[in-house]
Design a protein around this motif. Structure first.
Motif, mmCIF file in Angstrom:
data_model
loop_
_atom_site.group_PDB
_atom_site.id
_atom_site.type_symbol
_atom_site.label_atom_id
_atom_site.label_comp_id
_atom_site.label_asym_id
_atom_site.label_seq_id
_atom_site.Cartn_x
_atom_site.Cartn_y
_atom_site.Cartn_z
ATOM 1 N N ARG A 158 8.624 8.323 0.255
ATOM 2 C CA ARG A 158 9.609 8.223 1.316
ATOM 3 C C ARG A 158 9.077 8.758 2.633
ATOM 4 O O ARG A 158 8.077 9.480 2.681
ATOM 5 C CB ARG A 158 10.890 8.929 0.905
ATOM 6 C CG ARG A 158 10.744 10.395 0.590
ATOM 7 C CD ARG A 158 11.984 10.950 -0.127
ATOM 8 N NE ARG A 158 13.215 10.360 0.358
ATOM 9 C CZ ARG A 158 14.269 10.093 -0.431
ATOM 10 N NH1 ARG A 158 14.232 10.369 -1.717
ATOM 11 N NH2 ARG A 158 15.354 9.567 0.087
ATOM 12 N N ILE A 159 9.794 8.415 3.693
ATOM 13 C CA ILE A 159 9.349 8.789 5.032
ATOM 14 C C ILE A 159 9.502 10.279 5.263
ATOM 15 O O ILE A 159 8.656 10.917 5.911
ATOM 16 C CB ILE A 159 10.129 7.968 6.082
ATOM 17 C CG1 ILE A 159 9.838 6.472 5.892
ATOM 18 C CG2 ILE A 159 9.755 8.401 7.498
ATOM 19 C CD1 ILE A 159 10.689 5.558 6.758
ATOM 20 N N ARG A 160 10.557 10.887 4.753
ATOM 21 C CA ARG A 160 10.762 12.330 4.802
ATOM 22 C C ARG A 160 11.246 12.796 3.439
ATOM 23 O O ARG A 160 11.948 12.054 2.738
ATOM 24 C CB ARG A 160 11.800 12.710 5.864
ATOM 25 C CG ARG A 160 11.383 12.453 7.309
ATOM 26 C CD ARG A 160 12.520 12.868 8.248
ATOM 27 N NE ARG A 160 12.208 12.664 9.653
ATOM 28 C CZ ARG A 160 12.408 11.536 10.314
ATOM 29 N NH1 ARG A 160 12.872 10.483 9.658
ATOM 30 N NH2 ARG A 160 12.130 11.437 11.592
ATOM 31 N N SER A 190 0.996 11.940 -7.511
ATOM 32 C CA SER A 190 1.133 12.883 -6.402
ATOM 33 C C SER A 190 -0.238 13.235 -5.836
ATOM 34 O O SER A 190 -0.785 14.320 -6.084
ATOM 35 C CB SER A 190 1.857 14.156 -6.875
ATOM 36 O OG SER A 190 2.087 15.036 -5.810
ATOM 37 N N PRO A 191 -0.830 12.314 -5.067
ATOM 38 C CA PRO A 191 -2.138 12.603 -4.458
ATOM 39 C C PRO A 191 -1.996 13.684 -3.382
ATOM 40 O O PRO A 191 -0.885 14.013 -2.940
ATOM 41 C CB PRO A 191 -2.534 11.260 -3.847
ATOM 42 C CG PRO A 191 -1.235 10.580 -3.568
ATOM 43 C CD PRO A 191 -0.303 10.996 -4.667
ATOM 44 N N GLY A 193 0.782 -1.227 0.000
ATOM 45 C CA GLY A 193 0.000 0.000 0.000
ATOM 46 C C GLY A 193 0.812 1.274 0.000
ATOM 47 O O GLY A 193 0.259 2.370 0.131
ATOM 48 N N ALA A 194 2.150 1.171 -0.172
ATOM 49 C CA ALA A 194 2.995 2.370 -0.166
ATOM 50 C C ALA A 194 2.800 3.216 -1.419
ATOM 51 O O ALA A 194 3.020 4.431 -1.386
ATOM 52 C CB ALA A 194 4.462 1.973 -0.033
ATOM 53 N N LEU A 254 0.156 5.914 3.602
ATOM 54 C CA LEU A 254 0.957 5.566 4.769
ATOM 55 C C LEU A 254 1.689 6.767 5.367
ATOM 56 O O LEU A 254 2.688 6.606 6.082
ATOM 57 C CB LEU A 254 1.977 4.466 4.428
ATOM 58 C CG LEU A 254 1.436 3.184 3.781
ATOM 59 C CD1 LEU A 254 2.549 2.183 3.557
ATOM 60 C CD2 LEU A 254 0.332 2.580 4.646
ATOM 61 N N GLY A 255 1.225 7.973 5.071
ATOM 62 C CA GLY A 255 1.889 9.161 5.589
ATOM 63 C C GLY A 255 3.219 9.452 4.939
ATOM 64 O O GLY A 255 4.043 10.198 5.481
#
Length: 464
Positions: free
Chosen positions: A76-78, A44-45, A36-37, A50-51
């Motif tokens: 990516r996470i950040r 680009s929603p 689901g990533a 997943l934040g």
């Protein structure tokens, strides 16, 4: 093209084994390390799954033709923008084109293996530039480096904004942890890390050494096959791209960026390898050179060495490469009435050679694994005296050249050798001696030689 997202493990501090790879050269891949990533139906929603943060990595201009366009969307996470300003750091023995040498010379050059350093030296600190050509600012030419490392990169990462990196391990395996996944690369394999992709090099063994071609020109691609047809040489399916894998580490990290020849460092409070999923066709890849399908003569003579090209960086001149990566792997020699080692020649292309293991069939001694040689444009070279004597008199029968792997970085531009490579203690100053002792064999039955040694047979009595 992979249509179903491929899964991978999260990469923490421990290495991931039993790698899974995505096959195919230049493919549009889809892969996620956590289900689901990847967003569905858009890149680009308003809010990525997943934040995560959506980010595009462009290897070509936005408007490049579709067949040549290279880009990858990462989640990516950040964002990669979350870092401090870059600051200049020492580049040690890593240089960039144009390489400065006030008096470049045309002599044939050869080096012993790059010595291993004392103490703990990682991949970046262990890079030593032998030479280069073109200009990184004009995105043309190459730089040629060797590396000798004794330690892994742990809290530091590297990104080359100047060019893509073709890495040829010679001793010791490498684990390349990249933003898009992990590549395990051993001697007899190669890896290509595209320009602008961040990665970390961890050693599989106590030390590692190898060669690096930094390509400032057009990205590497597979050479055209022409009359060979649709199959042969390096096949698309044998190139492997990593599946998504990420580090979720909230610890200080440093990214070292090569930019216009200089090294710059920026600080992060997290690992920059935090891509949980990605899709696109701009990604690192590896290739096992043992999968190369060698093509050669089955009658007499032998083809030009271009028949051994694995990857090529085209220039604006058709058939004349900015850079070629050529290998000389195990193969059968069956040419009848043929001098089987490479013939003597002078080439408009500049040739930098390395040896991964074994013996190169044009040099009987002095060219050893980890060593290197450079024959610049129009520099005469070929078999040494010992090799010529053996190859010109041996009884010809089918012969297997085995347990060897040599390669060549070839470029259409003259290579300027760095002053540090010219002054290196491991440079062989007596290289020209290998061609001494090649005696005169000329015979002219019934001819007459002038005192100057010029044959006058069939010369008219009067010159026009």
């Amino acid at each position: 093209m992979t249509t179903t997202p491929q899964r991978a493990e999260r990469v923490e501090n421990a290495s991931v084994t039993n790698r899974t790879y995505l096959p195919g050269f230049g493919n549009q891949h889809v892969t996620e390390a956590v289900a689901g990533a990847l967003p569905e139906g858009r890149n680009s929603p308003q809010q990525a799954p997943l934040g995560l943060y959506a980010e595009q990595l462009s290897g070509t201009a936005f408007t490049a033709p579709r067949a040549e366009n290279r880009r990858t969307w990462v989640y990516r996470i950040r964002p990669s923008a979350a870092h401090t300003p870059f600051r200049r750091i020492s580049r040690r023995s890593l240089l960039a084109s144009p390489v400065v040498n006030d008096c470049p010379e045309p002599n044939r050059l050869r080096w012993d293996p790059l010595p291993f350093p004392e103490g703990e030296v990682d991949f970046v600190a262990g890079l030593f530039t032998y030479g280069g050509t073109g200009d990184v600012r004009a995105q043309e030419g190459v730089a040629i480096h060797l590396y000798a490392a004794t330690s892994s990169m742990t809290d530091s990462y590297f990104v080359d904004a100047d060019g893509e990196l073709l890495i040829v391990p010679q001793e010791g395996g490498l684990e390349l942890r990249t933003e898009l996944g992990v590549l395990d690369v051993a001697p007899q394999e190669i890896a290509v890390v595209p320009r602008g992709i961040r990665f970390q090099v961890r050693l599989r063994d106590a030390r590692a050494r190898g060669y690096v071609l930094e390509n400032h020109g057009r990205m590497f691609t597979l050479p055209e096959l022409g009359p060979i047809g649709s199959n042969g040489l390096a096949n698309h399916r044998d190139f492997l791209t990593p599946v998504a894998a990420f580090e979720e580490r909230d610890e200080p990290a440093r990214v070292v960026q090569k930019y216009l020849g200089g090294l710059w460092a920026a600080d992060y409070d997290h690992s920059p390898l935090d891509v949980v999923g990605w899709h696109g066709n701009y990604a690192p890849y590896k290739y096992d050179l043992r999968n190369f399908m060698v093509i050669g003569t089955v009658s007499f003579d032998h083809p030009d060495p271009s028949i051994y090209t694995v990857l090529t960086s085209p220039s604006g001149h058709a058939g004349t490469a900015n850079a070629d990566f050529v290998i000389f792997p195990p193969r059968w020699l069956v040419g009848e009435d043929t001098f089987r080692p490479p013939w003597y020649h002078r080439n408009v292309m500049s040739e930098f050679m390395g040896l991964v293991h074994g013996v190169y069939d044009a040099k009987a001694e002095g060219f050893v694994p980890g060593g290197a040689s450079l024959h610049n444009c129009f520099t005469s070279h070929g078999a040494d005296a010992t090799t010529y004597e053996r190859a010109s008199t041996v009884e010809l029968s089918p012969q297997k050249v085995d347990n060897t792997l040599a390669f060549m970085f070839e470029t259409r531009l003259p290579v300027v050798v760095s002053e540090q490579a010219m002054a290196a203690a491991h440079r062989q100053h007596d290289y020209d001696a290998v061609w001494q002792g090649i005696g005169k064999r000329f015979t002219a039955p019934g001819g007459f030689a002038s005192p100057a040694g010029v044959s006058l047979k069939n010369v008219p009595d009067h010159w026009d």
